[in-house]
Design a protein around this motif. Structure first.
Motif, mmCIF file in Angstrom:
data_model
loop_
_atom_site.group_PDB
_atom_site.id
_atom_site.type_symbol
_atom_site.label_atom_id
_atom_site.label_comp_id
_atom_site.label_asym_id
_atom_site.label_seq_id
_atom_site.Cartn_x
_atom_site.Cartn_y
_atom_site.Cartn_z
ATOM 1 N N THR A 84 37.997 59.981 37.514
ATOM 2 C CA THR A 84 37.728 58.545 37.430
ATOM 3 C C THR A 84 39.021 57.765 37.566
ATOM 4 N N TYR A 85 40.028 58.235 36.866
ATOM 5 C CA TYR A 85 41.298 57.499 36.902
ATOM 6 C C TYR A 85 41.894 57.520 38.316
ATOM 7 N N GLN B 141 39.898 55.316 40.793
ATOM 8 C CA GLN B 141 39.981 53.869 40.592
ATOM 9 C C GLN B 141 41.401 53.340 40.740
ATOM 10 N N ALA B 142 42.362 54.155 40.412
ATOM 11 C CA ALA B 142 43.745 53.675 40.430
ATOM 12 C C ALA B 142 44.342 53.718 41.845
ATOM 13 N N PHE C 14 45.160 47.233 38.912
ATOM 14 C CA PHE C 14 44.075 46.822 38.025
ATOM 15 C C PHE C 14 43.772 45.330 38.103
ATOM 16 N N ASP C 15 44.584 44.573 38.800
ATOM 17 C CA ASP C 15 44.312 43.147 38.963
ATOM 18 C C ASP C 15 43.833 42.812 40.365
ATOM 19 N N ARG D 206 40.671 44.248 42.431
ATOM 20 C CA ARG D 206 39.599 45.217 42.310
ATOM 21 C C ARG D 206 38.429 44.922 43.242
ATOM 22 N N GLU E 167 32.902 46.151 40.843
ATOM 23 C CA GLU E 167 33.242 46.592 39.484
ATOM 24 C C GLU E 167 33.036 45.483 38.454
ATOM 25 N N LYS E 168 32.678 44.300 38.905
ATOM 26 C CA LYS E 168 32.544 43.158 37.988
ATOM 27 C C LYS E 168 31.143 42.573 38.083
ATOM 28 N N PRO E 169 30.133 43.344 37.684
ATOM 29 C CA PRO E 169 28.760 42.897 37.922
ATOM 30 C C PRO E 169 28.400 41.584 37.227
ATOM 31 N N ASP E 170 29.082 41.259 36.157
ATOM 32 C CA ASP E 170 28.765 40.020 35.433
ATOM 33 C C ASP E 170 29.748 38.892 35.749
ATOM 34 N N LEU E 171 30.655 39.120 36.700
ATOM 35 C CA LEU E 171 31.665 38.100 36.988
ATOM 36 C C LEU E 171 31.713 37.762 38.476
ATOM 37 N N TYR F 206 31.633 33.053 34.440
ATOM 38 C CA TYR F 206 30.592 33.329 33.450
ATOM 39 C C TYR F 206 29.837 32.060 33.076
ATOM 40 N N PHE G 36 37.814 40.978 43.530
ATOM 41 C CA PHE G 36 38.002 40.192 42.311
ATOM 42 C C PHE G 36 39.484 40.309 41.946
#
Lengths: 296, 370
Positions: free
Chosen positions: B57-58, B61-62, B66-67, B69, B73-77, B81, B264
């Motif tokens: 996983t690391y 994704q890496a 991390f800023d 993406r 990966e941001k289903p709610d954003l 919001y 994002f």
């Protein structure tokens, strides 16, 4: 000249290796509690376990209690320094952490990871003062050293009991309202650390308030790490929006989980409630077994 | 999944000395982990599976910072919001369900700044006699007990008349437009709750909305965005006029030329007062892996000043809604295939690889196949 430079590089490597072996690598198991309205936990004290149970009970290698208060009068942000102090103490330098969290501890840790997980930290020496702050080593690093996280009855998505005014309004209860909890930070920002979710379903008293399956305080939409509110249940329950799937995939009705939130335990037997009862009980008994098995 | 169901059914795994009680504060130092008496091949195989999942996983994704993406990966954003639509059961004062059905609540924003307002929507979904519901009482009030005397609650009118944000008259959806600055909350900073009671079939049912209000934003986006290609990535330099220095978080979303949202971007660092540029990096490999085609559109930028260890913990900025900046039409060759790297990443990959190797060795010693 070239040989001399090479020698110096080699010598430097030997020195680094020597320092590394002296600064022995240690793994810790941090336990971050949840809301604690009946008593304020001993903030900054890493050996006080009344929230959980007997201190003699196994809970993973080198277990430490991250006591951040948990009182209603202080918000998640207001007490978050106690979380970051613990992470600085035990999860920097050569040391690594496994983390177990309960209930509002999910919000407390997630808040720290999302807001400060990529910041420059002072490497500390795992020797805490009474306020939970450890001595510095002079070195710095980006973020904390965290292997993975176990979350039991996680309140990252809030509790509908806070919405329904079952609890009196307070700074912490305001954070626990579902809309507010989900707005508190970017829940997907774990910096690629896996959060194993343990979702319990023995709730009965507030089933009219908590949507879908619940553990008496937290519904599956939160304890299962679902990125949207809804009623989610165990397989075979027809009266819910969808089934909470195990793993990191979406619910049966297509609702995504927050990134890196994976359901490791779904309480199909409806056997576990939310409460530790000071005896390592409820869903945290399952988390504890997981910590003992995997936090080495 | 590592099957917690199985864990629980099987009872406690064998106790390990290294994982046992810690009566003293002397830490158990991690060394090469050797299987101990009572530890089974099956347990070590599960440990190996977890160690591999953590490493895989690391590493996967890496590939990107991390800023910067994938927006998946941001289903709610996907948008800033705005609160979660909710269904509140029709329960009586004792908490038990009194009627089948639910109160349905929705709001068009959660964060409210300055003179902004928020539309709150309520409707009833009941399986009873079909009688329409009515809002019997609604009041907006501060969620802070200390501030309640200074900012008393104010009545709020919900209507289903097709006016002031209510889309369609008499459709069963009641709406109010709450503007804190005009309704007695000027100078208040924090949560505002709108509690209401709904009458249905002769009974009253309660529900509430929550917003977060900042009276004066600590900084503002000027709307200017400068772009620059650097090391195979595209930096989108978003200009802010910072009134209050401190720790700022800024988020932006990026669509490609075909209108597909794919990235994002985030900033999370200190800012001094004055005109400042915040770099939102569109990482080169992310562009290529997402097969995103320029020109790109930076949209829906939100931000806040983080007030550390305080409550409320942030002062909100006015969101730049919709498209903010359209980039130049860069060819794919402008972007780098290189994966992201850093000391942090190396530290993690080294540690997680070591854990996998230790578990593989243990499995092998117990006669298994790693």
């Amino acid at each position: 000249m070239m040989m001399r430079r090479l020698s110096m590089i080699l010598l430097a490597g030997v020195v680094v290796a020597a320092v590394s072996s002296e600064a022995s690598a240690t793994n810790y198991s941090l336990w971050i509690h949840g809301r604690s309205p009946s008593f304020t936990t001993a903030k900054g004290n890493y050996t006080s376990w009344p929230y959980w149970g007997s201190s003699a009970t196994a809970g993973g290698v080198n277990k430490k209690a991250v006591n951040w208060g948990g009182e209603d009068a202080t918000s998640i942000s207001g007490n978050n320094a106690y979380i970051t102090r613990a992470l600085d103490c035990y999860c920097t330098g050569a040391n690594w952490c496994y983390i177990a969290v309960h209930s509002a501890g999910d919000l407390a840790l997630g808040y720290a990871l999302a807001n400060s997980g990529g910041s420059t930290r002072s490497v500390r020496n795992a020797s805490p003062a009474s306020d939970g702050t450890c001595g510095t080593t002079g070195a710095t690093q980006v973020g904390w050293n965290i292997k993975w996280v176990d979350i039991g009855g996680g309140a990252g998505g809030g509790s509908d009991l806070a919405d329904a005014a079952i609890w009196s309004s307070s700074p912490l209860v305001n954070n626990l309202k579902t809309t507010a909890a989900r707005a508190l930070y970017d829940h997907n920002q774990t910096r690629s650390k896996i959060l194993y979710m343990f979702a319990a379903a023995k709730g009965t008293a507030y089933s009219g308030i908590l949507p879908g399956q619940d553990d008496e305080v937290i519904a599956y939409h939160s304890s299962g790490g679902v990125a949207s509110w809804g009623s989610f249940c165990n397989p075979g329950d027809l009266f819910c929006d969808g089934t909470l799937t195990t793993g990191s995939g979406a619910t049966s009705n297509g609702k995504a989980k927050w990134t890196n939130h994976t359901v490791d335990f779904r309480d199909d037997g409806e056997a576990y409630n939310h409460f530790t009862n000071g005896t390592w009980s409820g869903i945290m008994s399952v988390v504890r077994l997981d910590m003992v098995a995997y936090a080495l | 999944m590592t099957s917690g169901v199985l864990d629980a059914a099987a009872g406690a795994p064998p106790a390990r000395t290294s994982g046992g009680p810690t009566a003293s504060d002397s830490p158990v130092v991690a060394t090469v982990v050797a299987p101990e008496a009572g530890e089974t091949l099956e347990l070590w195989q599960r440990r190996l599976a977890r160690a591999r999942a953590v490493l895989d996983t690391y590493v996967t994704q890496a590939q990107y910072p991390f800023d910067s993406r994938p927006i998946s990966e941001k289903p709610d954003l996907l948008l800033p919001y705005r609160g979660v639509p909710m269904q509140v059961p029709l329960r009586g004062a004792d908490g038990t369900v009194a009627l089948a059905g639910a109160l349905e609540l929705r709001q068009d924003r959660f964060n409210v700044v300055g003179d902004e307002g928020v539309h709150l929507f309520l409707s009833c979904a009941q399986a009873g006699n079909g009688e329409p519901c009515a809002v019997a009482m609604a009041e907006a009030r501060v969620a802070s007990a200390e501030q309640a005397a200074r900012f008393p609650g104010v009545p709020v009118a919900f209507a289903d008349n097709g006016l002031d944000g209510d889309a369609v008259a008499s459709d069963g959806i009641f709406t109010t437009h709450l503007v804190p600055a005009r309704q007695g909350f000027t100078g208040y900073h924090g949560y505002i709750e709108t509690g209401l009671q709904v009458r249905l079939e002769g009974k009253l049912f309660a529900a509430s909305f929550m917003i977060l209000y900042t009276p004066v934003p600590p900084a503002r986006f000027t709307g200017k965005v400068r772009e620059r290609l650097a090391a195979g990535s595209l930096d989108l330099m978003v200009e802010l006029d910072v009134h209050k220095p401190g720790h700022y978080l800024v988020h932006g979303r990026v669509d490609d030329a075909l209108g597909r949202s794919f990235a994002f971007l985030a900033f999370n660092d200190q800012l001094e007062a004055g005109l400042r540029e915040v770099p939102l990096q569109l990482f080169g490999k992310l562009v290529l892996d997402q097969n995103a085609q320029a020109p790109f559109t930076l949209r829906d930028i939100d931000g806040h000043l983080l007030l550390e260890d305080a409550d409320p913990d942030r002062e909100l900025m006015l969101t730049l809604a919709g498209a903010v900046h359209r980039t130049a039409a860069y060819p794919r060759s402008s972007f780098s295939e290189a994966v992201w790297d850093s000391e942090e990443k190396q530290r993690y990959v080294t540690e997680f690889s070591k854990d996998v190797a230790q578990a593989e060795a243990a499995v092998a010693r117990l006669g298994g196949r790693p």
